[in-house]
Design an enzyme around this catalytic site. Structure first.
Site, PDB file in Angstrom:
ATOM      1  N   HIS A  97     -91.952 -25.582  51.049  1.00  0.00           N
ATOM      2  CA  HIS A  97     -91.956 -24.928  49.660  1.00  0.00           C
ATOM      3  C   HIS A  97     -93.104 -25.289  48.826  1.00  0.00           C
ATOM      4  O   HIS A  97     -93.385 -26.565  48.930  1.00  0.00           O
ATOM      5  CB  HIS A  97     -90.686 -25.100  49.067  1.00  0.00           C
ATOM      6  CG  HIS A  97     -90.426 -24.019  47.759  1.00  0.00           C
ATOM      7  ND1 HIS A  97     -91.042 -24.139  46.672  1.00  0.00           N
ATOM      8  CD2 HIS A  97     -89.582 -22.910  47.532  1.00  0.00           C
ATOM      9  CE1 HIS A  97     -90.869 -23.252  45.847  1.00  0.00           C
ATOM     10  NE2 HIS A  97     -89.904 -22.421  46.598  1.00  0.00           N
ATOM     11  N   GLU A 146     -94.507 -16.635  50.448  1.00  0.00           N
ATOM     12  CA  GLU A 146     -94.093 -16.894  48.942  1.00  0.00           C
ATOM     13  C   GLU A 146     -95.551 -17.568  48.405  1.00  0.00           C
ATOM     14  O   GLU A 146     -95.829 -18.389  48.154  1.00  0.00           O
ATOM     15  CB  GLU A 146     -93.218 -17.919  48.884  1.00  0.00           C
ATOM     16  CG  GLU A 146     -91.763 -17.986  49.181  1.00  0.00           C
ATOM     17  CD  GLU A 146     -90.774 -18.588  48.385  1.00  0.00           C
ATOM     18  OE1 GLU A 146     -89.854 -18.198  48.184  1.00  0.00           O
ATOM     19  OE2 GLU A 146     -91.075 -19.769  48.271  1.00  0.00           O
ATOM     20  N   GLY A 152     -91.535 -18.116  40.183  1.00  0.00           N
ATOM     21  CA  GLY A 152     -91.054 -18.509  38.833  1.00  0.00           C
ATOM     22  C   GLY A 152     -91.987 -17.937  37.515  1.00  0.00           C
ATOM     23  O   GLY A 152     -91.757 -18.287  36.375  1.00  0.00           O
ATOM     24  N   SER A 182     -90.583 -14.242  42.195  1.00  0.00           N
ATOM     25  CA  SER A 182     -90.017 -13.580  41.158  1.00  0.00           C
ATOM     26  C   SER A 182     -89.255 -12.103  41.699  1.00  0.00           C
ATOM     27  O   SER A 182     -89.529 -10.989  41.098  1.00  0.00           O
ATOM     28  CB  SER A 182     -91.253 -13.044  40.478  1.00  0.00           C
ATOM     29  OG  SER A 182     -91.959 -14.228  39.566  1.00  0.00           O
TER      30      SER A 182
HETATM   31  P1  PGA Z   1     -88.588 -17.329  41.729  1.00  0.00           P
HETATM   32  O1  PGA Z   1     -88.674 -18.428  42.918  1.00  0.00           O
HETATM   33  O2  PGA Z   1     -87.651 -16.078  42.478  1.00  0.00           O
HETATM   34  O3  PGA Z   1     -87.907 -17.960  40.732  1.00  0.00           O
HETATM   35  O4  PGA Z   1     -89.914 -16.956  41.683  1.00  0.00           O
HETATM   36  C1  PGA Z   1     -88.690 -18.396  44.151  1.00  0.00           C
HETATM   37  C2  PGA Z   1     -88.741 -19.483  45.048  1.00  0.00           C
HETATM   38  O5  PGA Z   1     -89.400 -20.379  44.641  1.00  0.00           O
HETATM   39  O6  PGA Z   1     -88.405 -19.343  46.243  1.00  0.00           O
END
Ligand code: PGA
Length: 221
Positions: A97, A146, A152, A182
């Site tokens: 991540h 991602e 976020g 998101s």
């Molecule tokens: P988010 O996070 O949905 O808050 O954007 C996704 C992630 O970090 O896997």
């Protein structure tokens, strides 16, 4: 990876106490039964065993993942959780991540060691890549695209770009590809496309079980 798609993964990060975690499992189990895909709940490490007991006692469809594992095999590594310690508890682990790459300086070499440790104990790897060129170690079956700008921030990527990147990633190997960044109840449907994006990884909107169930309702192709 033989589980039915779409795959919807909840990444709780460093949130929720035990009471909230237990409540999440109970609520998603009772109100999410209609969902025909696969739900993977990536809780915090201290709660994994208790989550497993709860899932078993409810005879739940929820699968259990962890958010990370150590690059080290068992030993004198204070604070680490080794893959061998969660063998038989988790079926999945997130590795790579961007929050770990950035905050804990995890590079490709460290990440491929993690993948190897997970594979040794038959834990399936959900490997996060930040763009279409991010290296993917051997042994990975699920790749989560991602983009950092979307995590976020409430500013998701466009579905078209997610499909294009997924297509490129699939050219690199036999991967199930999912999108994260998101994802909300309102946009989840737009990111799912059979043969392109087979699931989503959800952070913020997974914390509250009610919004997570809303995502499940809209998570169809
Ligand atoms: P988010 O996070 O949905 O808050 O954007 C996704 C992630 O970090 O896997």
């Amino acid at each position: 990876m033989n589980e039915p798609s779409p795959i919807v993964i909840a990444n709780i990060k460093a949130n929720q106490n035990w009471q909230q975690t237990a409540n999440w499992v109970e609520k998603v189990d009772s109100e999410g039964k209609f969902f025909k895909g696969t739900v993977i709940f990536c809780a915090s490490s201290p709660f994994l065993k208790a989550v497993q007991e709860k899932v078993q006692s409810l005879n739940s469809f929820i699968k259990i993942g962890t958010q990370d594992i150590s690059q080290f095999e068992q030993g004198a590594f204070t604070g680490e959780v080794a893959a061998s310690q969660i063998e038989g508890i988790c079926e999945f682990t997130i590795i790579g991540h961007s929050e770990r790459r950035e905050n804990f300086k995890e590079d490709d070499d460290i990440l491929s060691k993690k993948v190897q440790h997970a594979k040794k104990v038959n834990i399936e790897v959900i490997y996060c890549v930040q763009d279409r060129t991010t290296p993917i170690p051997a042994g990975v079956s699920i790749v989560a695209y991602e983009p950092v700008f979307a995590i976020g921030t409430a500013k998701s990527d466009t579905p078209q770009n997610a499909f294009d990147v997924a297509f490129e990633i699939k050219k690199r190997g036999n991967y199930v590809v999912i999108y994260g960044g998101s994802v909300t109840p309102d946009n989840v449907h737009s990111f799912l496309k059979k043969g392109a994006v087979d699931g989503v990884l959800v952070g913020t909107k997974s914390l509250d079980p009610t919004s997570f169930i809303e995502i499940l309702k809209n998570a169809s192709y």
